[in-house]
Structure formats: structure tokens, C-alpha cells
Design a protein around this motif. Structure first.
Motif, PDB file in Angstrom:
ATOM      1  N   LYS A 306      22.081  -5.059 -20.702  1.00 24.51           N
ATOM      2  CA  LYS A 306      21.743  -3.786 -21.340  1.00 24.51           C
ATOM      3  C   LYS A 306      22.476  -2.589 -20.723  1.00 24.51           C
ATOM      4  O   LYS A 306      22.354  -1.467 -21.219  1.00 24.51           O
ATOM      5  CB  LYS A 306      20.225  -3.558 -21.274  1.00 24.51           C
ATOM      6  N   LEU A 307      23.208  -2.827 -19.647  1.00 19.54           N
ATOM      7  CA  LEU A 307      23.887  -1.744 -18.921  1.00 19.54           C
ATOM      8  C   LEU A 307      22.897  -0.644 -18.530  1.00 19.54           C
ATOM      9  O   LEU A 307      23.090   0.537 -18.800  1.00 19.54           O
ATOM     10  CB  LEU A 307      25.034  -1.161 -19.753  1.00 19.54           C
ATOM     11  N   LYS A 308      21.810  -1.084 -17.875  1.00 24.12           N
ATOM     12  CA  LYS A 308      20.804  -0.157 -17.369  1.00 24.12           C
ATOM     13  C   LYS A 308      20.478  -0.538 -15.930  1.00 24.12           C
ATOM     14  O   LYS A 308      20.251  -1.713 -15.638  1.00 24.12           O
ATOM     15  CB  LYS A 308      19.530  -0.214 -18.221  1.00 24.12           C
ATOM     16  N   PRO A 309      20.461   0.432 -15.004  1.00 19.98           N
ATOM     17  CA  PRO A 309      20.123   0.118 -13.613  1.00 19.98           C
ATOM     18  C   PRO A 309      18.694  -0.391 -13.504  1.00 19.98           C
ATOM     19  O   PRO A 309      17.863  -0.171 -14.396  1.00 19.98           O
ATOM     20  CB  PRO A 309      20.306   1.454 -12.889  1.00 19.98           C
ATOM     21  N   CYS A 310      18.415  -1.081 -12.399  1.00 20.46           N
ATOM     22  CA  CYS A 310      17.121  -1.758 -12.297  1.00 20.46           C
ATOM     23  C   CYS A 310      16.605  -1.751 -10.868  1.00 20.46           C
ATOM     24  O   CYS A 310      17.353  -1.485  -9.914  1.00 20.46           O
ATOM     25  CB  CYS A 310      17.241  -3.192 -12.806  1.00 20.46           C
ATOM     26  N   GLY A 311      15.320  -2.079 -10.712  1.00 22.35           N
ATOM     27  CA  GLY A 311      14.737  -2.144  -9.384  1.00 22.35           C
ATOM     28  C   GLY A 311      13.300  -2.619  -9.402  1.00 22.35           C
ATOM     29  O   GLY A 311      12.685  -2.762 -10.467  1.00 22.35           O
ATOM     30  N   VAL A 312      12.772  -2.860  -8.217  1.00 22.15           N
ATOM     31  CA  VAL A 312      11.366  -3.231  -8.044  1.00 22.15           C
ATOM     32  C   VAL A 312      10.604  -1.934  -7.814  1.00 22.15           C
ATOM     33  O   VAL A 312      10.740  -1.292  -6.771  1.00 22.15           O
ATOM     34  CB  VAL A 312      11.182  -4.202  -6.867  1.00 22.15           C
ATOM     35  N   THR A 313       9.800  -1.536  -8.794  1.00 19.63           N
ATOM     36  CA  THR A 313       9.192  -0.209  -8.777  1.00 19.63           C
ATOM     37  C   THR A 313       7.889  -0.134  -7.985  1.00 19.63           C
ATOM     38  O   THR A 313       7.454   0.961  -7.636  1.00 19.63           O
ATOM     39  CB  THR A 313       8.965   0.254 -10.221  1.00 19.63           C
ATOM     40  N   GLU A 314       7.268  -1.266  -7.722  1.00 17.33           N
ATOM     41  CA  GLU A 314       6.108  -1.340  -6.816  1.00 17.33           C
ATOM     42  C   GLU A 314       6.027  -2.745  -6.270  1.00 17.33           C
ATOM     43  O   GLU A 314       6.189  -3.716  -7.009  1.00 17.33           O
ATOM     44  CB  GLU A 314       4.781  -1.065  -7.549  1.00 17.33           C
ATOM     45  N   THR A 315       5.745  -2.856  -4.976  1.00 15.88           N
ATOM     46  CA  THR A 315       5.493  -4.166  -4.399  1.00 15.88           C
ATOM     47  C   THR A 315       4.798  -4.006  -3.055  1.00 15.88           C
ATOM     48  O   THR A 315       4.579  -2.893  -2.585  1.00 15.88           O
ATOM     49  CB  THR A 315       6.801  -4.970  -4.246  1.00 15.88           C
ATOM     50  N   GLY A 316       4.464  -5.130  -2.449  1.00 17.94           N
ATOM     51  CA  GLY A 316       3.842  -5.111  -1.129  1.00 17.94           C
ATOM     52  C   GLY A 316       2.654  -6.034  -1.031  1.00 17.94           C
ATOM     53  O   GLY A 316       2.160  -6.567  -2.028  1.00 17.94           O
ATOM     54  N   ILE A 317       2.212  -6.236   0.191  1.00 20.24           N
ATOM     55  CA  ILE A 317       0.980  -6.981   0.482  1.00 20.24           C
ATOM     56  C   ILE A 317       0.040  -6.028   1.193  1.00 20.24           C
ATOM     57  O   ILE A 317       0.406  -5.417   2.203  1.00 20.24           O
ATOM     58  CB  ILE A 317       1.256  -8.196   1.386  1.00 20.24           C
ATOM     59  N   GLU A 318      -1.156  -5.884   0.682  1.00 21.79           N
ATOM     60  CA  GLU A 318      -2.118  -4.987   1.316  1.00 21.79           C
ATOM     61  C   GLU A 318      -2.396  -5.455   2.738  1.00 21.79           C
ATOM     62  O   GLU A 318      -2.796  -6.607   2.977  1.00 21.79           O
ATOM     63  CB  GLU A 318      -3.417  -4.947   0.509  1.00 21.79           C
ATOM     64  N   GLY A 319      -2.151  -4.544   3.680  1.00 23.15           N
ATOM     65  CA  GLY A 319      -2.372  -4.869   5.086  1.00 23.15           C
ATOM     66  C   GLY A 319      -1.242  -5.647   5.727  1.00 23.15           C
ATOM     67  O   GLY A 319      -1.293  -5.933   6.930  1.00 23.15           O
TER      68      GLY A 319
END
Length: 404
Positions: A306-319
Motif C-alpha cells: 500500500k506504500l504506507k509506513p507502519c508500526g506497532v502502536t501499542e504493546t507491552g507486558i503489564e509489570g
């Protein structure tokens, strides 16, 4: 013709003969040897398209760099990192990330909901949201924003999915809910148009409204809306903001993909290429690293298509836990490793709640008191992790990228 005459003619035409021979050799070398190509022949150029054709020059420049930086590494981000941390609250210059590694995150994530909805008059953090956005921009960092909006029909919070007519009524021109929602967008317009850099230009923001729409818990999620309603809500929001003169937003979509998924699942209720600029997903996969790797591969492929930049917009492990204990190697094993070799522009961790008594463990980013801090420093030192000091000028057009 005698030998003397032949020799005289040969000497006369020798320069021409040599020129022809040299030209032939050069031609063969250029055709047969790929190394003979010029650097200009190898440069890849790309033209990207924003949902807002009237986007500001700075917004186009940021967008170009979001694309270009994917070949360099990924920017590390943290939600609310500049506003509060595990042990501090609204302290100027504060940052849990900086306290651990000596540098600010490259991406600063904020929530626009309390700026927009009925909490706008009572929130104690809106001034700090503006202050920290200005500080982040002054350092050249990237700003992204979500919006955990209250339910404009019921008065409940973002997770109030008790009435499945809310979006239908937002889209009903002149309805009470429609008028209220537009007033919220008006407040957002006023806020983002007032965000100015040192040169008086409006500050570009990656805005991801209605995030995690693939889940059921939000009033805009799949339990409360039909596909047409969700897409209608997205388009209505984008068109309304553009109509209010807002031209400094980059619109990001972010389904939630915790388990290994598919490209089709990512595109669930996708509003269309003309209304989406940035491709993201939220991932709370825990230590199921294979899941993240699968979804990153799919995201990278869709981005290229699609010629659109991308990324992981939220992540993590609580604690930052594994099997109930502090996960000391979390950053290099669970975040860095699956991102090696991927064309991904950013990864944003969810927030570190202000909790000076450490009564809970609602934190997702690093902080100085966690045993993973040394691993985070190793993560920071990686050549592919980008923090504030590593950034190029994100607000000047990247080379070989055109944005329309």
C-alpha cells in the motif's frame, strides 16, 4: 596501393580508429558489467499519498520520514512518558525512559480524549499535554495520539458498549449525539491548530482514532457497530476535521492483534487507502513472540503493497513479568529480536502509571527500579533502536520520497 601509401593512410585515420575502439569497449563494459551502473540508477524513489491533500509541508515531511526511517531501524516510543512516570508526576523534563538510558524516547504518545470530551473542563493534565508535545517537538521527536473517548450517547466511558446505536446516532445529522460529537471534534481542532513549533508552523501528529476497533469492548468496536457504521464514523471524523482546517494530522489505524493473525484480519473494517495514512496494530501478546513475529511480517507486507509506513502502536507486558517474576531480558528478547530485519518505523509501549507507593504493577515501559533496566540499556545501544538523539530531521522531506 603500395606499402608506403597504406602506412600513410593508416596513420591518418589512426585517431578515428582508436576512438571507435574505445567507444565499443566502453559500451560493452556498461552493458555487461552491472557494477558500471551509476549511483543515480540505483536510487529508489517513491511517491506516497496522504488522506489530506492539503496537509502542511511539515506533515508531508514527517510522513516521508516515517517511510524512509523504516530502512534504518525503528523508533522507540512510550505513552505519556513526558507527563508522568512510576515515581513522579508532571515534573518538567521528566521521563522514565531517559532516567534509565539517558535519552528521551523518539516517539511521545498522548491521549486526546480529555481534551475532546466532557472531561475537557476538569482534566488536570491538559496543560501538561500541550507543554510536553511542544517540548517533544522542540527536540525533534515524533508525536502520536489516541483517544479513549467517553460514550457520547450514554455518558459512559470508552468501554461502555451497552448501546449499539451510538455510532448510528453520531452519523445521523442533527441528532443530539451528532451535535455533541461534532463539538468534541471542534475542541480537538482548536487544540491541534494551536500546537505550533518555534517557526509558527502547526505540529504534525499521528492521530489514531477508534483504536482496537477489532475488539468488542469499546463503543466503536465490533460489538456496537456494523462494518458500514465503523467505516462511516472513520470517514466522517477525517472529513470533519479537514473541513475545520486541520491539516496537520496523519491518520493511523490500529486493530488489536494479540495472537498470530492474517492480512485479511488486519484489514477488518479497513476504511480505505484514501482515508488511512499509517498502518499500525496494538499487540498485547505477552511472551508469545512468534505471534508478534507473524503479525510484523504481515504488517510489513501490507505496508509495502500500500506504500504506507507502519508500526506497532501499542504493546507491552503489564509489570514486565514472565511466569510471575520480573523479566530481566524482556527488551532484547521480546521487543528487539522479532524486529530485526523488519521495515517497521516505530514501536510504542503503553504507559507507566504514577504509583509512588508501588501498590500495583501497571507499567509497561522501563523505569529505574525494575530489574530489566540493564537489558533496556543494551536494547538502547542496538544499532536499530532509535531514540531522540538518533533521529534525523523528521520535519524536513526525506530524500527520494515525494508526498502528495
Amino acid at each position: 596501393m603500395n606499402r608506403s601509401t597504406l602506412y600513410t593512410h593508416f596513420i591518418k585515420f589512426l585517431p578515428a580508429i582508436l576512438l571507435i575502439m574505445l567507444s565499443t569497449i566502453a559500451s560493452c563494459s556498461s552493458d555487461d558489467d552491472p557494477q558500471a551502473d551509476t549511483d543515480d540508477d540505483k536510487v529508489e524513489t517513491v511517491t506516497l499519498h496522504l488522506a489530506d491533500a492539503a496537509a502542511t509541508n511539515e506533515t508531508k515531511a514527517l510522513y516521508s520520514n516515517l517511510w524512509a526511517i523504516q530502512k534504518t531501524g525503528f523508533m522507540f516510543g512510550h505513552h505519556d512518558d513526558l507527563i508522568y512516570g512510576r515515581d513522579w508526576y508532571t515534573t518538567a523534563g521528566g521521563s522514565d525512559v531517559k532516567e534509565v538510558c539517558g535519552d528521551y524516547p523518539a516517539v511521545f504518545s498522548v491521549d486526546f480524549a480529555e481534551i475532546m470530551d466532557d472531561r475537557s473542563e476538569t482534566s488536570d493534565l491538559n496543560d501538561d499535554r500541550k507543554r510536553t508535545i511542544l517540548e517533544a517537538r522542540k527536540r525533534g521527536e515524533v508525536i502520536t495520539a489516541c483517544a479513549h473517548l467517553n460514550n457520547p450517547l450514554t455518558g459512559g466511558d470508552s468501554w461502555d458498549n451497552s448501546d449499539n446505536t451510538v455510532v448510528k446516532k453520531i452519523l445521523e445529522d442533527g441528532s443530539e449525539t451528532n451535535i455533541k460529537f461534532k463539538s468534541w471534534l471542534d475542541k480537538l481542532s482548536t487544540f491541534v491548530l494551536d500546537l505550533k513549533d518555534d517557526n509558527g508552523n502547526t505540529i504534525p501528529i499521528i492521530f489514531r482514532p477508534f483504536h482496537e476497533h477489532t475488539q468488542t469492548w469499546s463503543w466503536w468496536g465490533k460489538s456496537c457497530t456494523s462494518q458500514d457504521e465503523f467505516i462511516g464514523l472513520w470517514k466522517f471524523t477525517v472529513d470533519y476535521l479537514k473541513g475545520k482546517g486541520v491539516h496537520n494530522l496523519i491518520y493511523a489505524i490500529s486493530p488489536q492483534l494479540d495472537g498470530p493473525s492474517t492480512k485479511d484480519a488486519f484489514l477488518f473494517r479497513y476504511p480505505g487507502d484514501d482515508y488511512v495514512d499509517f498502518l499500525g496494530f496494538d499487540s498485547y501478546h505477552g511472551t508469545y513472540t512468534e505471534s508478534l513475529s507473524t503479525n510484523l511480517k504481515n504488517l510489513e507486507e501490507i505496508s509495502a503493497e500500500k506504500l504506507k509506513p507502519c508500526g506497532v502502536t501499542e504493546t507491552g507486558i503489564e509489570g514486565i513479568l514472565k511466569d510471575g517474576a520480573e523479566y530481566e531480558e524482556y527488551w532484547t528478547k521480546e521487543i528487539l529480536t522479532p524486529l530485526i530485519g523488519r521495515d517497521i518505523s516505530l514501536v510504542v509501549m503503553w504507559r507507566n502509571k504514577y504509583d509512588p507507593n508501588h501498590g500495583g504493577h501497571h507499567f509497561f515501559g522501563p523505569y529505574i527500579g525494575h530489574s530489566s533496566k540493564n537489558d533496556f540499556v543494551d536494547f538502547y545501544k542496538s544499532s536499530i533502536t532509535l531514540f531522540s538523539k538518533d533521529l534525523p530531521d523528521m520535519y524536513t522531506m526525506a530524500e527520494n520520497v515525494t508526498v502528495e
